[in-house]
Design a protein around this motif. Structure first.
Motif, PDB file in Angstrom:
ATOM      1  N   ASP A 134      10.025   1.073   2.886  1.00 16.70           N
ATOM      2  CA  ASP A 134      10.191  -0.382   2.388  1.00 16.70           C
ATOM      3  C   ASP A 134       8.714  -1.088   2.986  1.00 16.70           C
ATOM      4  N   GLU A 135       8.406  -0.970   4.159  1.00 22.47           N
ATOM      5  CA  GLU A 135       7.422  -1.489   4.852  1.00 22.47           C
ATOM      6  C   GLU A 135       6.242  -0.971   4.225  1.00 22.47           C
ATOM      7  N   GLU A 136       5.935   0.212   3.992  1.00 19.06           N
ATOM      8  CA  GLU A 136       4.837   0.679   3.341  1.00 19.06           C
ATOM      9  C   GLU A 136       4.553   0.241   2.079  1.00 19.06           C
ATOM     10  N   LEU A 137       5.657   0.307   1.209  1.00 16.94           N
ATOM     11  CA  LEU A 137       5.776  -0.100  -0.093  1.00 16.94           C
ATOM     12  C   LEU A 137       5.028  -1.434  -0.210  1.00 16.94           C
ATOM     13  N   GLU A 138       5.794  -2.444   0.522  1.00 15.85           N
ATOM     14  CA  GLU A 138       5.303  -3.794   0.814  1.00 15.85           C
ATOM     15  C   GLU A 138       3.805  -4.066   1.181  1.00 15.85           C
ATOM     16  N   ARG A 139       3.235  -3.267   1.993  1.00 18.91           N
ATOM     17  CA  ARG A 139       1.977  -3.375   2.310  1.00 18.91           C
ATOM     18  C   ARG A 139       0.977  -2.895   1.157  1.00 18.91           C
ATOM     19  N   LEU A 140       1.454  -1.878   0.540  1.00 18.86           N
ATOM     20  CA  LEU A 140       0.711  -1.342  -0.793  1.00 18.86           C
ATOM     21  C   LEU A 140       0.751  -2.430  -1.889  1.00 18.86           C
ATOM     22  N   ALA A 141       1.735  -3.074  -1.941  1.00 16.34           N
ATOM     23  CA  ALA A 141       1.842  -4.151  -3.024  1.00 16.34           C
ATOM     24  C   ALA A 141       0.974  -5.551  -2.711  1.00 16.34           C
ATOM     25  N   VAL A 142       1.046  -5.791  -1.337  1.00 13.41           N
ATOM     26  CA  VAL A 142       0.443  -7.168  -0.874  1.00 13.41           C
ATOM     27  C   VAL A 142      -1.364  -6.822  -0.832  1.00 13.41           C
ATOM     28  N   PHE A 143      -1.501  -5.559  -0.559  1.00 12.21           N
ATOM     29  CA  PHE A 143      -2.861  -5.443  -0.508  1.00 12.21           C
ATOM     30  C   PHE A 143      -3.627  -4.558  -1.693  1.00 12.21           C
ATOM     31  N   GLY A 144      -2.794  -4.342  -2.783  1.00 14.17           N
ATOM     32  CA  GLY A 144      -3.131  -3.579  -3.866  1.00 14.17           C
ATOM     33  C   GLY A 144      -3.817  -4.652  -4.802  1.00 14.17           C
ATOM     34  N   ASP A 145      -4.543  -3.868  -5.851  1.00 13.49           N
ATOM     35  CA  ASP A 145      -5.354  -4.596  -6.608  1.00 13.49           C
ATOM     36  C   ASP A 145      -4.742  -4.718  -8.267  1.00 13.49           C
ATOM     37  N   PRO A 146      -4.123  -5.805  -8.419  1.00 12.90           N
ATOM     38  CA  PRO A 146      -3.299  -5.855  -9.675  1.00 12.90           C
ATOM     39  C   PRO A 146      -4.167  -5.474 -10.960  1.00 12.90           C
ATOM     40  N   ASP A 147      -5.618  -5.721 -10.818  1.00 14.23           N
ATOM     41  CA  ASP A 147      -6.055  -5.497 -12.191  1.00 14.23           C
ATOM     42  C   ASP A 147      -6.811  -4.005 -12.048  1.00 14.23           C
TER      43      ASP A 147
END
Length: 90
Positions: free
Chosen positions: A11-24
């Motif tokens: 969950d922490e890793e997925l959250e980190r990837l979601a926060v720092f990911g590029d939505p575009d």
């Protein structure tokens, strides 16, 4: 890379990837939809529109269903309206 050792770290890793990911960012050509339960095949996820639970009505339940449908059709055919629970002339 994701660490599947414990649900908390996942969950922490997925959250980190979601926060720092590029939505575009463009999706790769071989990207597949993610299904939490491993199933796939539908266009909509199960939490949005679950698959219909099959089965036919048997015995008295079928008769009650036909009675309700027939009563609604009789109300409409006679020119009445029962939209809000009050029987009025349409």
């Amino acid at each position: 890379m994701l660490d599947p050792s414990s649900p908390a770290s996942l969950d922490e890793e997925l959250e980190r990837l979601a926060v720092f990911g590029d939505p575009d960012a463009p999706l790769p050509a071989d990207a597949e939809p993610w299904h939490p339960d491993g199933r796939g095949g539908g266009l909509l996820p199960d939490w949005y529109m679950p698959a219909p639970s099959g089965g036919q009505l048997q015995g008295w339940r079928r008769k009650v269903a036909w009675l309700v449908v027939g009563a609604a059709l009789a109300v409409v055919a006679s020119g009445l309206c029962n939209t809000y629970g009050e029987l009025v002339v349409a």
